[in-house]
Design a protein around this motif. Structure first.
Motif, PDB file in Angstrom:
ATOM      1  N   THR A 181      40.732  35.532  40.451  1.00 13.78           N
ATOM      2  CA  THR A 181      40.274  34.151  40.563  1.00 13.78           C
ATOM      3  C   THR A 181      38.763  34.097  40.708  1.00 13.78           C
ATOM      4  O   THR A 181      38.088  33.270  40.086  1.00 13.78           O
ATOM      5  N   ARG A 226      50.459  31.431  47.088  1.00  9.77           N
ATOM      6  CA  ARG A 226      51.230  32.593  46.694  1.00  9.77           C
ATOM      7  C   ARG A 226      52.614  32.199  46.177  1.00  9.77           C
ATOM      8  O   ARG A 226      53.133  31.127  46.479  1.00  9.77           O
ATOM      9  N   ASN A 260      39.466  32.191  48.532  1.00 13.84           N
ATOM     10  CA  ASN A 260      40.814  32.120  47.960  1.00 13.84           C
ATOM     11  C   ASN A 260      41.858  32.554  48.974  1.00 13.84           C
ATOM     12  O   ASN A 260      42.927  31.947  49.089  1.00 13.84           O
ATOM     13  N   ALA A 261      41.559  33.608  49.722  1.00 11.67           N
ATOM     14  CA  ALA A 261      42.487  34.091  50.744  1.00 11.67           C
ATOM     15  C   ALA A 261      42.649  33.066  51.851  1.00 11.67           C
ATOM     16  O   ALA A 261      43.755  32.852  52.371  1.00 11.67           O
ATOM     17  N   ASP A 292      43.307  37.052  44.091  1.00 12.28           N
ATOM     18  CA  ASP A 292      42.103  36.432  44.634  1.00 12.28           C
ATOM     19  C   ASP A 292      40.854  36.970  43.948  1.00 12.28           C
ATOM     20  O   ASP A 292      39.894  36.232  43.706  1.00 12.28           O
ATOM     21  N   ALA A 306      36.407  35.366  46.664  1.00  9.84           N
ATOM     22  CA  ALA A 306      37.722  35.942  46.962  1.00  9.84           C
ATOM     23  C   ALA A 306      38.145  35.645  48.396  1.00  9.84           C
ATOM     24  O   ALA A 306      39.318  35.353  48.658  1.00  9.84           O
ATOM     25  N   ALA A 345      44.816  27.543  43.273  1.00 11.27           N
ATOM     26  CA  ALA A 345      44.163  28.728  43.819  1.00 11.27           C
ATOM     27  C   ALA A 345      44.682  29.007  45.220  1.00 11.27           C
ATOM     28  O   ALA A 345      44.767  28.112  46.062  1.00 11.27           O
ATOM     29  N   GLY A 346      45.064  30.256  45.457  1.00 10.63           N
ATOM     30  CA  GLY A 346      45.453  30.682  46.792  1.00 10.63           C
ATOM     31  C   GLY A 346      46.920  30.529  47.132  1.00 10.63           C
ATOM     32  O   GLY A 346      47.401  31.160  48.066  1.00 10.63           O
TER      33      GLY A 346
END
Length: 275
Positions: free
Chosen positions: A170, A101, A265-266, A167, A262, A98-99
């Motif tokens: 997710t 890129r 996640n960022a 995100d 979200a 997760a997260g």
């Protein structure tokens, strides 16, 4: 059932926690040869009959055709150098972190072939999951087809064109089962607090959600329309929906829930870049 072919193996999985284990369980059920799988986990604990488990990334072997990154996002920097040393230009790297890129993953693994981000959720273990996929422009049609074929036995596969939306996906699909489990638990608890035996309320809540979800999946109508079909004007269901539909009801609560997930996640994406 989709059968995974030999062009995807050998398959290495770096980490095998709850999500990685759920994916592997389904892949083996779909025909993946356990002998073609290597799982790297520090504990060395077995994961499935016939699957090789090692405590460190093997060296001196042919590069894997498919490598699944399934460690915790915070561990990416710890394993990146060893992973980068063993993947080759024909290796498809699939990350479920997760997260993290695609650009950050490419920096970590410059010698790998295509890199694809995957977002599975836990129902993949029974082939009823959701898997969001995103690949950078360098991933050709062959790599995309391979990633989609790999994920097909797990459930619904959706390509996400804009990575900035990952995100949100997710938060909705990846975290969504946890939110739904919480809702089912709350539905059962509310029933128990109003007088039903707790065990009976739990059975009723689970069966109700299961049936409603199957009905929604099989229907051409929106969930909103289906809800309206249950609710007669002036009836008991309508009174309950009035509470959920109120200004401070279900929609703003879920909007806030998804937004919080979200945002995290960022934050994890930023942490992965800094690492």
């Amino acid at each position: 059932m989709t059968t995974l072919d030999e062009t995807m193996t050998p398959l290495w999985m770096i980490g095998c926690g709850n999500m990685g284990g759920a994916m592997l369980t389904r892949w083996i059920a779909a025909g993946l040869d356990p002998a073609a799988v290597t799982v790297v986990r520090p504990s060395g604990q077995p994961v499935a009959p016939g699957v090789r488990v090692v405590t460190a990334i093997p060296v001196g072997e042919a590069p894997p055709r498919t490598l699944i990154l399934a460690v915790k996002p915070q561990k990416l920097a710890d394993v990146a150098a060893d992973v980068a040393a063993v993947v080759g230009p024909d290796s498809l790297v699939v990350s479920i972190l997760a997260g993290a890129r695609v650009a950050a993953l490419r920096d970590y693994f410059p010698g790998a072939g295509a890199i694809v981000r995957a977002l599975p959720n836990t129902p993949v273990a029974i082939g009823k999951g959701v898997v969001g996929l995103h690949a950078g422009t360098e991933a050709d049609a062959g790599a995309r087809d391979a990633a989609a074929a790999l994920m097909a036995p797990l459930g619904l596969v959706e390509w996400i064109a804009d990575e900035e939306q990952f995100d949100l996906v997710t938060a909705l699909s990846g975290s969504g089962p946890a939110f739904l489990f919480r809702f089912v638990g709350a539905l059962a608890t509310a029933g128990a607090e109003l007088g039903l035996p707790a065990d009976q309320a739990a059975r009723l809540a689970i069966a109700t959600v299961e049936g409603a979800a199957l009905l929604a999946a099989a229907s051409d109508e929106t969930p909103g329309k289906l809800a309206d079909r249950v609710a007669s004007p002036g009836g008991s269901t309508r009174k309950g929906l009035d509470v959920l539909d109120a200004e401070g009801g279900l929609l703003p609560l879920l909007r806030e829930t998804l937004a919080a997930a979200a945002r995290r996640n960022a934050e994890m994406a930023a942490e992965a870049v800094r690492a």
